[in-house]
Design an enzyme around this catalytic site. Sequence first.
Site, short mmCIF file in Angstrom:
data_model
loop_
_atom_site.label_atom_id
_atom_site.label_comp_id
_atom_site.label_asym_id
_atom_site.label_seq_id
_atom_site.Cartn_x
_atom_site.Cartn_y
_atom_site.Cartn_z
N SER A 13 35.51 32.19 43.61
CA SER A 13 35.94 31.08 44.66
C SER A 13 37.01 31.25 45.47
O SER A 13 36.94 31.14 46.59
CB SER A 13 35.80 29.91 43.66
OG SER A 13 37.09 29.57 43.15
N ASN A 14 37.84 32.04 44.92
CA ASN A 14 39.37 32.23 45.75
C ASN A 14 38.94 33.18 46.80
O ASN A 14 39.30 33.12 47.89
CB ASN A 14 40.40 32.74 44.80
CG ASN A 14 41.22 31.20 44.26
OD1 ASN A 14 41.95 30.84 45.10
ND2 ASN A 14 41.08 31.10 43.08
N MET A 91 40.84 40.12 35.96
CA MET A 91 41.48 39.99 34.84
C MET A 91 41.58 41.33 33.96
O MET A 91 41.19 41.53 33.08
CB MET A 91 40.23 39.06 33.93
CG MET A 91 39.87 37.95 34.76
SD MET A 91 41.25 36.73 35.17
CE MET A 91 41.59 35.82 33.68
N ARG A 92 42.08 42.34 34.78
CA ARG A 92 42.66 43.60 34.19
C ARG A 92 44.26 43.60 34.61
O ARG A 92 44.48 43.50 35.64
CB ARG A 92 41.97 44.72 34.87
CG ARG A 92 40.53 44.84 34.82
CD ARG A 92 40.01 45.28 33.15
NE ARG A 92 40.59 46.30 32.65
CZ ARG A 92 40.39 46.85 31.42
NH1 ARG A 92 39.78 46.16 30.74
NH2 ARG A 92 40.59 48.15 31.12
N LEU A 94 47.31 45.54 35.25
CA LEU A 94 47.36 46.85 36.11
C LEU A 94 48.84 47.53 35.57
O LEU A 94 49.67 46.97 35.34
CB LEU A 94 47.53 46.68 37.44
CG LEU A 94 46.34 45.91 38.10
CD1 LEU A 94 46.57 45.29 39.56
CD2 LEU A 94 45.24 47.24 38.19
N ASN A 108 48.81 38.14 43.82
CA ASN A 108 48.14 37.60 42.85
C ASN A 108 48.15 36.06 43.02
O ASN A 108 49.00 35.39 43.32
CB ASN A 108 48.44 38.01 41.72
CG ASN A 108 47.79 37.53 40.31
OD1 ASN A 108 46.58 37.43 40.50
ND2 ASN A 108 48.26 37.06 39.41
N HIS A 110 47.94 32.73 40.41
CA HIS A 110 47.89 32.45 39.09
C HIS A 110 47.75 31.07 38.70
O HIS A 110 48.44 30.31 39.62
CB HIS A 110 49.12 32.96 38.54
CG HIS A 110 49.18 32.81 36.99
ND1 HIS A 110 48.71 33.53 36.13
CD2 HIS A 110 49.92 31.78 36.39
CE1 HIS A 110 48.74 33.13 34.85
NE2 HIS A 110 49.75 31.96 34.89
N ASP A 146 52.54 38.79 35.65
CA ASP A 146 52.82 37.24 36.06
C ASP A 146 54.28 37.00 36.27
O ASP A 146 54.63 35.84 36.39
CB ASP A 146 52.38 36.13 35.24
CG ASP A 146 50.98 36.41 35.10
OD1 ASP A 146 50.06 36.86 35.83
OD2 ASP A 146 50.23 35.87 34.06
N GLU A 175 44.28 25.97 44.78
CA GLU A 175 44.51 27.53 45.11
C GLU A 175 43.73 27.87 46.40
O GLU A 175 44.11 28.80 46.88
CB GLU A 175 43.72 28.20 43.62
CG GLU A 175 44.37 28.02 42.45
CD GLU A 175 43.79 28.69 41.39
OE1 GLU A 175 43.04 29.84 41.46
OE2 GLU A 175 43.63 28.29 40.13
C1 GAR Z 1 41.32 31.30 39.15
O1 GAR Z 1 41.65 30.02 38.74
C2 GAR Z 1 42.66 32.34 39.05
O2 GAR Z 1 43.69 31.48 39.38
C3 GAR Z 1 42.47 32.63 37.77
O3 GAR Z 1 41.18 32.94 37.54
C4 GAR Z 1 40.48 32.08 38.37
C5 GAR Z 1 39.56 32.80 39.14
O4 GAR Z 1 38.32 31.96 39.70
N1 GAR Z 1 43.19 33.86 37.50
C6 GAR Z 1 43.90 34.14 36.56
O5 GAR Z 1 44.02 33.63 35.59
C7 GAR Z 1 44.77 35.39 36.57
N2 GAR Z 1 45.35 35.67 35.29
P1 GAR Z 1 37.56 32.47 41.18
O6 GAR Z 1 36.96 33.69 40.58
O7 GAR Z 1 36.65 31.47 41.33
O8 GAR Z 1 38.74 32.68 42.03
#
Ligand code: GAR
Length: 211
Positions: A13-14, A91-92, A94, A108, A110, A146, A175
Site C-alpha cells: 500500500s505504501n 521484510m529482509r 539488509l 525506509n 517504519h 531502524d 504513512e
Molecule cells: C507498513 O506499515 C510499513 O510501515 C511496515 O510494514 C507495512 C507494509 O505495508 N514496515 C515495517 O514493519 C518494516 N519493518 P504495505 O506493504 O501495505 O506498504
Amino acid sequence: RKRVAVLISGRGSNMTALIAAAADPAFPATIALVVSNRPDAAGLAAAAEAGIATAVVDHKPFGKDREAFERVLDETLRAADIDIVCLAGFMRVLTPWFVERWTGRMLNIHPSLLPAFRGLDTHARALAEGVRLHGCTVHFVVPELDAGPAVIQAAVPVMPDDTPESLAARVLTQEHRIYPAALALVASGAVTLGADGRIAGLPQAQADGAV
Ligand code: GAR
C-alpha cells in the site's frame, strides 16, 4: 527526474501511494521499478496494473547467504539505472555491504515514532506500553536496524479502545501521506544525508517538529 525502485514483500500500500504521487509530472521522481523478495507479494500485481516494471529476487534459493541475495538485488537495481531505493514493507534485514552501497540514497518507512519501537509488532508493543502518541517515520537507512535519521515523522493519538489493527490503520493513513512527501524532499535534493550521518536541508517546520 530521479529513478526510484520500491522494494516490497507484501501488500504494497505504501508502494501504491508512491506510484500515485509520482504520477504527477511535477513530482521529482519516477517509480521505475518495483522489486519483491517474495514471488507471491500482492503488491506485484498492483504495480503491474499501474504499468510499472516489476522484478522478483527471491531470497529463498540463497539460504543463509544474505550477501549473495543482495548482490543479485544490487545488480537488478543497477541494471535499471536506479538512483534511489525506497523500502516499503520490505521484510529482509539488509547487510552493511548493501546499505553502504546505497547510503544517502535509500529510505525506509517504519510504523513507529523512532527511536521508539524499532523492529516488529510495533502497534501491539505501543499498546502494551500505554503510550498516548504513536506514528510512523520515514528515515535514511543506515547499517543499524531502524536507526537512521528521520526525514519526516507523523504522530497519531492512541485511543482507549484501540486494537493493534485499529491503531495500525490510523498510522497507515499517515504513512501514505509522509512517504511521498519525504521522497520528494530527497529526490529533489532538498534534503540530504551528510557525511557526519546527520540530515541537512530539512524545512524549518520539520526541523522544529511540526508536521
Ligand atoms: C507498513 O506499515 C510499513 O510501515 C511496515 O510494514 C507495512 C507494509 O505495508 N514496515 C515495517 O514493519 C518494516 N519493518 P504495505 O506493504 O501495505 O506498504
